[in-house]
Design an enzyme around this catalytic site. Structure first.
Site, PDB file in Angstrom:
ATOM      1  N   LYS A 175       0.885  -1.181   0.000  1.00  0.00           N
ATOM      2  CA  LYS A 175       0.000   0.000   0.000  1.00  0.00           C
ATOM      3  C   LYS A 175       0.912   1.217   0.000  1.00  0.00           C
ATOM      4  CE  LYS A 175      -1.736   3.013   2.310  1.00  0.00           C
ATOM      5  NZ  LYS A 175      -1.614   4.468   1.993  1.00  0.00           N
ATOM      6  N   GLY A 228       7.291   5.752   7.645  1.00  0.00           N
ATOM      7  CA  GLY A 228       6.420   6.921   7.721  1.00  0.00           C
ATOM      8  C   GLY A 228       6.679   7.671   9.006  1.00  0.00           C
ATOM      9  N   SER A 229       5.653   8.364   9.487  1.00  0.00           N
ATOM     10  CA  SER A 229       5.861   9.242  10.640  1.00  0.00           C
ATOM     11  C   SER A 229       5.963   8.447  11.945  1.00  0.00           C
ATOM     12  CB  SER A 229       4.705  10.235  10.755  1.00  0.00           C
ATOM     13  OG  SER A 229       3.544   9.558  11.204  1.00  0.00           O
ATOM     14  N   GLY A 233       3.686   5.351  13.229  1.00  0.00           N
ATOM     15  CA  GLY A 233       4.460   4.160  13.597  1.00  0.00           C
ATOM     16  C   GLY A 233       4.130   3.671  14.997  1.00  0.00           C
ATOM     17  N   GLU A 250      10.432   2.301  10.223  1.00  0.00           N
ATOM     18  CA  GLU A 250      11.446   3.269   9.791  1.00  0.00           C
ATOM     19  C   GLU A 250      10.764   4.627   9.842  1.00  0.00           C
ATOM     20  OE1 GLU A 250      14.760   4.086   9.595  1.00  0.00           O
ATOM     21  OE2 GLU A 250      14.600   1.971   9.056  1.00  0.00           O
ATOM     22  N   CYS A 284      14.019  11.260   5.075  1.00  0.00           N
ATOM     23  CA  CYS A 284      14.226  10.943   6.508  1.00  0.00           C
ATOM     24  C   CYS A 284      15.657  11.251   6.875  1.00  0.00           C
ATOM     25  CB  CYS A 284      14.000   9.483   6.841  1.00  0.00           C
ATOM     26  SG  CYS A 284      12.841   8.671   5.829  1.00  0.00           S
ATOM     27  N   GLU A 384      10.885  17.101  13.962  1.00  0.00           N
ATOM     28  CA  GLU A 384      11.041  16.882  12.525  1.00  0.00           C
ATOM     29  C   GLU A 384      10.054  17.760  11.763  1.00  0.00           C
ATOM     30  OE1 GLU A 384       9.851  13.086  10.668  1.00  0.00           O
ATOM     31  OE2 GLU A 384      11.811  13.114   9.692  1.00  0.00           O
TER      32      GLU A 384
HETATM   33  C1  UN1 Z   1      14.764   8.199   3.072  1.00  0.00           C
HETATM   34  O1  UN1 Z   1      15.047   9.363   3.253  1.00  0.00           O
HETATM   35  O2  UN1 Z   1      13.686   7.743   3.469  1.00  0.00           O
HETATM   36  O3  UN1 Z   1      20.528   8.013   2.003  1.00  0.00           O
HETATM   37  C2  UN1 Z   1      15.611   7.248   2.344  1.00  0.00           C
HETATM   38  C3  UN1 Z   1      19.623   8.492   1.336  1.00  0.00           C
HETATM   39  C4  UN1 Z   1      18.857   7.629   0.365  1.00  0.00           C
HETATM   40  C5  UN1 Z   1      17.699   6.975   1.034  1.00  0.00           C
HETATM   41  C6  UN1 Z   1      16.885   7.879   1.873  1.00  0.00           C
HETATM   42  N1  UN1 Z   1      19.740   6.652  -0.207  1.00  0.00           N
HETATM   43  O4  UN1 Z   1      19.286   9.659   1.469  1.00  0.00           O
END
Ligand code: UN1
Length: 499
Positions: A175, A228-229, A233, A250, A284, A384
């Site tokens: 999804k 996601g957030s 999570g 994550e 992220c 964040e």
């Molecule tokens: C992400 O920001 O969710 O190192 C992944 C990085 C990328 C992956 C980021 N290879 O910024």
């Protein structure tokens, strides 16, 4: 009339049982309607689970190297369709085509790595304590994996989850984020073309509360992987905890780039510009804090502000554009709320407003923004924001910088610019992050190394690299006694300890 897209269930492209659809629009040009995608519901998830059960029954018995061979084919097809998929991703989520091409490349790397992993999936063979007895561990597939993915890496993140899950012999239901239904649809087309058997890969489009939640709570989906957030999570974690599901989370980051006075300043400048404003700050791994040593603080801020002011905003598919829009109106509103907070807590030296002007008024653009005088512990320094907003903090020595880096609830990545080898190695040791870079920005993780963070960024699992193959398989141990007699257990045979 906009095209109505479909779900992919049991090897067929099907309309949603709900009969409902949602619009997917270009965040750089809201008047550009890309298409309509299924607003699926419980019944669609039920169909996908039934199909995935059937798919699992044949796929789990397919030899792993054969499973890997399909992923090799997937990698080759992604190479062929790289530009087309990158452009579709840019159109629906906004980052520049240079970046979405990188996103697809990460998927290609993940496919080729997964293909070869089908020939490893190592277990251990160890000596038994008893004579004529064999002892070994090996890996078994688990079942249906529910994969819930975000908008910011619309191709790479689905591949991080899907490909290892598949090589390990599981079936999947994915999804994707509702901002990026098209990119994952194209990925599923590639899997279909590469010959993935019916029911092994299922795609259900829609919203978190209406589809994601049903997948997470479904008793026949024993594995969940969510990116996601941190707030969502937490809910996913609670449900999976109660249902004893295997879960990989994550989530957020508040990544810092630390610049020591002895660093190569041009290199550090290039690093922070890319880390903070690439992907419009929506990684992220984005750099959202810049920690500067006292001696170089003022000069660095001056050069950085001058460079950041020159970044060109626009539609990511247009030539010469550095920074695209935010993904949605809601994202831009969130960033704007932080501007009020930031103005009270610190000094705004660049940006702080919606970006307007030619080519910008129909999209969710926001100016690259820099705050200085940010206090460790303040909201700007710890929360964040997920936008092009950089908070600059001063420090006097490496110990203080390390302490500030660690004073947030997240722990994904960090970066240190220095020429001092001792500071570099101390950073690896002291910084509470899953990834630390020296003389490189906070972004740039490679597909064959474990990716993930500590504290509230994750729950101890990693994506990428070899560790994720352990997440998507169950360790089993086999003992075979060929002595022909009852040996009982070794512990019952010793008169005294053998040591
Ligand atoms: C992400 O920001 O969710 O190192 C992944 C990085 C990328 C992956 C980021 N290879 O910024």
């Amino acid at each position: 009339m906009a095209e109505k897209h479909k779900n992919f269930i049991g090897g067929e492209w099907v309309e949603p049982a709900t009969g409902e659809y949602f619009e997917n629009r270009n965040p750089a040009r809201q008047s550009d309607l890309i298409g309509l995608w299924p607003r699926s519901g419980r019944e669609d998830v039920e169909h996908a689970v039934a199909a995935a059960k059937k798919g699992f029954e044949t796929w789990r018995l397919t030899p792993a190297p054969e499973r890997g061979a399909i992923l090799k084919q997937v990698g080759d097809l992604l190479v062929e369709r790289k530009d087309e998929i990158a452009r579709a991703a840019t159109r629906e989520m906004g980052k520049t085509v240079a970046e979405t091409r990188g996103d697809v490349q990460e998927g290609i790397d993940t496919a080729y790595y997964a293909a070869t992993e089908g020939r490893r999936l190592f277990g251990h063979t160890v000596p038994s304590e008893l004579r004529s007895k064999w002892a070994m561990s090996f890996r078994r597939p688990i079942g249906i994996c529910g994969l819930i993915t975000p908008f910011n890496f619309p191709l790479a993140i689905p591949t991080w989850k899907m490909f290892p899950a598949l090589v390990c012999g599981n079936s999947v239901i994915i999804k994707p984020g509702e901002d990026v239904p098209h990119t994952v649809e194209l990925l599923v087309e590639v899997l279909e073309e590469a010959g993935i058997p019916k029911g092994v890969v299922n795609l259900v489009q829609g919203f978190g509360e209406e589809v994601g939640d049903v997948i997470v709570r479904h008793p026949d989906v024993p594995v969940i992987s969510f990116t996601g957030s941190t707030e969502t999570g937490k809910i996913v974690g609670r449900v999976c905890g109660e249902m004893h599901k295997r879960l990989s989370l994550e989530m957020g980051g508040k990544n810092a780039q630390i610049v020591m006075a002895d660093a190569d300043m041009d290199l550090a400048l290039d690093g922070v510009l890319w880390g903070a404003f690439g992907t419009t700050g929506q990684r992220c791994t984005a750099t959202s804090r810049l920690l500067l040593q006292d001696e170089i603080h003022d000069q660095f801020v001056e050069s950085l502000t001058a460079r950041a002011r020159q970044l060109k905003l626009g539609y990511g598919a247009d030539e010469g554009v550095d920074v695209g829009p935010l993904v949605s109106a809601a994202s831009r509103e969130k960033v704007e709320r932080y501007m009020e907070i930031g103005r009270q807590e610190a000094e705004l030296v660049l940006g702080g407003e919606r970006a307007t002007g030619e080519g910008l008024d129909d999209g969710f653009f926001f100016q690259p923004t820099i705050f200085t005088g940010v206090k460790p512990g303040s909201r700007l320094a710890t929360e964040e924001i997920f936008g092009p907003v950089l908070s600059v903090i001063r420090f006097s020595d490496a110990d203080e910088a390390f302490r500030i880096n660690n004073e947030v609830k997240y722990g994904l990545s960090s970066s240190v610019y220095t020429r001092d080898v001792n500071v570099s190695f101390r950073a690896f040791q002291e910084l509470d992050n899953g990834i630390t870079y020296v003389n490189a920005p906070t972004i740039g993780a490679e597909a064959h190394l474990p990716f993930g963070g500590v504290k509230q960024t994750g729950n101890g699992h990693r994506e990428g690299g070899w560790e994720v193959y352990e997440f998507y398989s169950e360790t089993k141990v086999g003992y075979l006694d060929y002595s022909g007699k009852l040996q009982r257990a070794q512990i019952d045979n010793y008169e005294a300890s053998p040591y």
